[in-house]
Design a protein around this motif. Sequence first.
Motif, PDB file in Angstrom:
ATOM      1  N   ILE A  68     -24.401  26.197  14.120  1.00  0.00           N
ATOM      2  CA  ILE A  68     -23.981  24.919  13.605  1.00  0.00           C
ATOM      3  C   ILE A  68     -24.155  23.723  14.753  1.00  0.00           C
ATOM      4  O   ILE A  68     -23.666  23.873  15.717  1.00  0.00           O
ATOM      5  CB  ILE A  68     -22.896  24.683  13.011  1.00  0.00           C
ATOM      6  N   ILE A  69     -24.911  22.878  14.559  1.00  0.00           N
ATOM      7  CA  ILE A  69     -25.317  21.637  15.678  1.00  0.00           C
ATOM      8  C   ILE A  69     -25.065  20.364  14.954  1.00  0.00           C
ATOM      9  O   ILE A  69     -25.436  20.292  13.616  1.00  0.00           O
ATOM     10  CB  ILE A  69     -26.641  21.964  16.398  1.00  0.00           C
ATOM     11  N   PRO A  70     -24.965  19.463  15.844  1.00  0.00           N
ATOM     12  CA  PRO A  70     -25.264  18.112  15.018  1.00  0.00           C
ATOM     13  C   PRO A  70     -26.451  17.667  14.666  1.00  0.00           C
ATOM     14  O   PRO A  70     -27.274  17.793  15.356  1.00  0.00           O
ATOM     15  CB  PRO A  70     -24.569  17.077  15.957  1.00  0.00           C
ATOM     16  N   ASP A  71     -26.683  16.991  13.619  1.00  0.00           N
ATOM     17  CA  ASP A  71     -27.758  16.395  12.859  1.00  0.00           C
ATOM     18  C   ASP A  71     -28.190  15.461  14.015  1.00  0.00           C
ATOM     19  O   ASP A  71     -29.526  15.242  14.100  1.00  0.00           O
ATOM     20  CB  ASP A  71     -27.543  15.926  11.525  1.00  0.00           C
ATOM     21  N   PHE A  72     -27.291  14.741  14.659  1.00  0.00           N
ATOM     22  CA  PHE A  72     -27.781  13.526  15.573  1.00  0.00           C
ATOM     23  C   PHE A  72     -27.618  14.162  16.868  1.00  0.00           C
ATOM     24  O   PHE A  72     -26.298  14.075  17.337  1.00  0.00           O
ATOM     25  CB  PHE A  72     -26.913  12.226  15.107  1.00  0.00           C
ATOM     26  N   ARG A  92     -34.981   1.344  23.654  1.00  0.00           N
ATOM     27  CA  ARG A  92     -35.446   2.429  22.823  1.00  0.00           C
ATOM     28  C   ARG A  92     -34.438   2.872  21.786  1.00  0.00           C
ATOM     29  O   ARG A  92     -33.179   2.386  21.601  1.00  0.00           O
ATOM     30  CB  ARG A  92     -34.625   3.900  23.721  1.00  0.00           C
ATOM     31  N   PRO A  93     -35.298   3.245  20.620  1.00  0.00           N
ATOM     32  CA  PRO A  93     -34.367   3.295  19.415  1.00  0.00           C
ATOM     33  C   PRO A  93     -33.793   4.766  19.484  1.00  0.00           C
ATOM     34  O   PRO A  93     -33.941   5.432  20.268  1.00  0.00           O
ATOM     35  CB  PRO A  93     -35.444   3.460  18.262  1.00  0.00           C
ATOM     36  N   PHE A  94     -32.572   4.868  18.668  1.00  0.00           N
ATOM     37  CA  PHE A  94     -31.881   6.102  18.571  1.00  0.00           C
ATOM     38  C   PHE A  94     -32.785   7.294  18.150  1.00  0.00           C
ATOM     39  O   PHE A  94     -33.690   6.963  17.461  1.00  0.00           O
ATOM     40  CB  PHE A  94     -30.679   6.209  17.695  1.00  0.00           C
ATOM     41  N   PHE A  95     -32.357   8.496  18.578  1.00  0.00           N
ATOM     42  CA  PHE A  95     -32.984   9.739  18.286  1.00  0.00           C
ATOM     43  C   PHE A  95     -33.151   9.916  16.653  1.00  0.00           C
ATOM     44  O   PHE A  95     -32.219   9.365  16.198  1.00  0.00           O
ATOM     45  CB  PHE A  95     -32.331  11.046  18.561  1.00  0.00           C
ATOM     46  N   TYR A  96     -34.076  10.371  16.269  1.00  0.00           N
ATOM     47  CA  TYR A  96     -34.175  10.642  14.833  1.00  0.00           C
ATOM     48  C   TYR A  96     -33.273  11.655  14.372  1.00  0.00           C
ATOM     49  O   TYR A  96     -33.044  12.690  15.125  1.00  0.00           O
ATOM     50  CB  TYR A  96     -35.885  11.064  14.260  1.00  0.00           C
ATOM     51  N   LEU A 104     -27.322   5.774  11.552  1.00  0.00           N
ATOM     52  CA  LEU A 104     -27.437   5.540  12.951  1.00  0.00           C
ATOM     53  C   LEU A 104     -28.945   5.564  13.592  1.00  0.00           C
ATOM     54  O   LEU A 104     -29.104   4.630  14.431  1.00  0.00           O
ATOM     55  CB  LEU A 104     -26.849   6.985  13.376  1.00  0.00           C
ATOM     56  N   SER A 105     -29.658   6.455  13.289  1.00  0.00           N
ATOM     57  CA  SER A 105     -30.853   6.520  13.855  1.00  0.00           C
ATOM     58  C   SER A 105     -31.881   5.340  13.451  1.00  0.00           C
ATOM     59  O   SER A 105     -32.536   4.609  14.446  1.00  0.00           O
ATOM     60  CB  SER A 105     -31.548   7.707  13.062  1.00  0.00           C
ATOM     61  N   ILE A 150     -29.626   1.372  19.066  1.00  0.00           N
ATOM     62  CA  ILE A 150     -30.523   1.071  20.175  1.00  0.00           C
ATOM     63  C   ILE A 150     -29.998   1.358  21.777  1.00  0.00           C
ATOM     64  O   ILE A 150     -28.815   1.229  21.691  1.00  0.00           O
ATOM     65  CB  ILE A 150     -31.044  -0.603  20.027  1.00  0.00           C
ATOM     66  N   ASN A 151     -30.879   1.733  22.440  1.00  0.00           N
ATOM     67  CA  ASN A 151     -30.585   1.805  23.961  1.00  0.00           C
ATOM     68  C   ASN A 151     -31.253   0.755  24.974  1.00  0.00           C
ATOM     69  O   ASN A 151     -32.289   0.352  24.671  1.00  0.00           O
ATOM     70  CB  ASN A 151     -30.990   3.377  24.466  1.00  0.00           C
ATOM     71  N   VAL A 152     -30.425   0.156  25.701  1.00  0.00           N
ATOM     72  CA  VAL A 152     -30.800  -0.883  26.439  1.00  0.00           C
ATOM     73  C   VAL A 152     -30.666  -0.393  27.979  1.00  0.00           C
ATOM     74  O   VAL A 152     -29.844   0.355  28.259  1.00  0.00           O
ATOM     75  CB  VAL A 152     -29.808  -2.273  26.030  1.00  0.00           C
ATOM     76  N   PRO A 153     -31.408  -1.407  28.688  1.00  0.00           N
ATOM     77  CA  PRO A 153     -31.287  -1.104  30.317  1.00  0.00           C
ATOM     78  C   PRO A 153     -30.040  -0.719  30.710  1.00  0.00           C
ATOM     79  O   PRO A 153     -29.190  -1.706  30.666  1.00  0.00           O
ATOM     80  CB  PRO A 153     -31.903  -2.021  30.905  1.00  0.00           C
ATOM     81  N   SER A 154     -29.763   0.484  31.480  1.00  0.00           N
ATOM     82  CA  SER A 154     -28.484   0.682  31.994  1.00  0.00           C
ATOM     83  C   SER A 154     -28.886   1.433  33.537  1.00  0.00           C
ATOM     84  O   SER A 154     -27.936   2.353  33.808  1.00  0.00           O
ATOM     85  CB  SER A 154     -27.760   1.680  31.085  1.00  0.00           C
ATOM     86  N   TYR A 155     -29.662   1.430  34.228  1.00  0.00           N
ATOM     87  CA  TYR A 155     -30.102   1.861  35.401  1.00  0.00           C
ATOM     88  C   TYR A 155     -28.979   1.604  36.393  1.00  0.00           C
ATOM     89  O   TYR A 155     -28.660   0.315  36.538  1.00  0.00           O
ATOM     90  CB  TYR A 155     -31.305   1.939  35.911  1.00  0.00           C
TER      91      TYR A 155
END
Length: 358
Positions: free
Chosen positions: A76-80, A306-310, A329-330, A334-339
């Motif tokens: 069993i793993i998370p779908d996300f 980046r959009p979230f993972f499918y 969720l997908s 959104i992921n935004v610059p975080s370096y």
Amino acid sequence: MRYPVYKPEITKNEKIYVNECLDSTWISSRGKFIEKFESAVASFVDVENAIAVCNGTVALHLAIEAYGIGAGDEVIIPDFTYIATANAVKYTGAQVVLADVNLNSWNITVENIDRCLTPKTKAVIVTDIYGTPPEMDEIREYCSIKNLILIEDAAESLGAVYKTQKAGNLADVATLSFFGNKTITTGEGGMVLTNNNEIAQKIRKLMNQGNSEKVRYYHDILGYNYRMTNIQAAIGYAQMQRIGSIINRKRKIFEIYKNELDGLVQFQEIQEHTKSSYWMVSFLLRDKFSRNKLMTKLEENGIETRPFFYPVNKMPFYENCGNLDTEKLSDTGINVPSYPTLKEEDIKWICSIIKNNL
Ligand SMILES: Cc1ncc(COP(=O)(O)O)c(C=O)c1O
């Protein structure tokens, strides 16, 4: 000026140590940096065994295979999650079973795991999604009662803390990734972490072509070459020497975004007893249309997102996995610059564009 979602910070020691490998010609998978890097991670996470491998995907593959999981078993793993979590299960011949995640924590829960349980279930993999571990006490108790192996995909969470324990030490075995956008990078790279010495020994054998311990060049099990190079480990070791400041910087970056955007967007729910690694600053928008519109606007200003993972269930080779809800969720995340080198004034400017385009 362009703002990538992520770029690693490479400083003086990375270059010194890599040059040391080149000058000494210790460039393959033997050499002092492998051991130094493994020890540094083991001591930081407070785990008995840390085994450096060539990426996070094979780290997962080894962790699953070392427990003898394969054809006829279900995991069993998370779908996300990132696709590697699912693929690693499939490589072993076991069946991937996708559990829904909670729409606030974005993480797997005991209730959702329980819905997927069958007599064939052998293991559960939790992903510390976007750097935040799920409710591990509940999940550990459940797995112990049901006699299931618990694997922590900590690819994104090095530096996170659940209660008093570090991410990477929250399950029977855990895996890390050192891809260029992770807390610590080695270019490509990964690690398996476990307090189980027997499993650690098995993993070292599997990753090393199944070499017999007794007879050289005799291979008594089918193995792989999943080794990390001394050059990769040299980069990782240099990064581990300043992991504290890297993590502090990531937390600071998250705080600035959160102060600017709280109430306007939906951040991941993080319990008080959990500290995230804030792998990438991530949040949900109202709907898919506003998410995509915002991404376009940010791109026009040189800001990469980046959009979230499918959801895994959207991939053609993982379909038919039941009634799952992670699409929301997908579609809106959104992921935004975080370096780490991103400046405060730049984050505030990025936030001003976000606010004007919600
Ligand atoms: C949750 C998760 N699992 C596994 C991996 C796989 O790691 P790698 O890219 O090093 O193979 C990643 C990396 O992106 C990840 O985010």
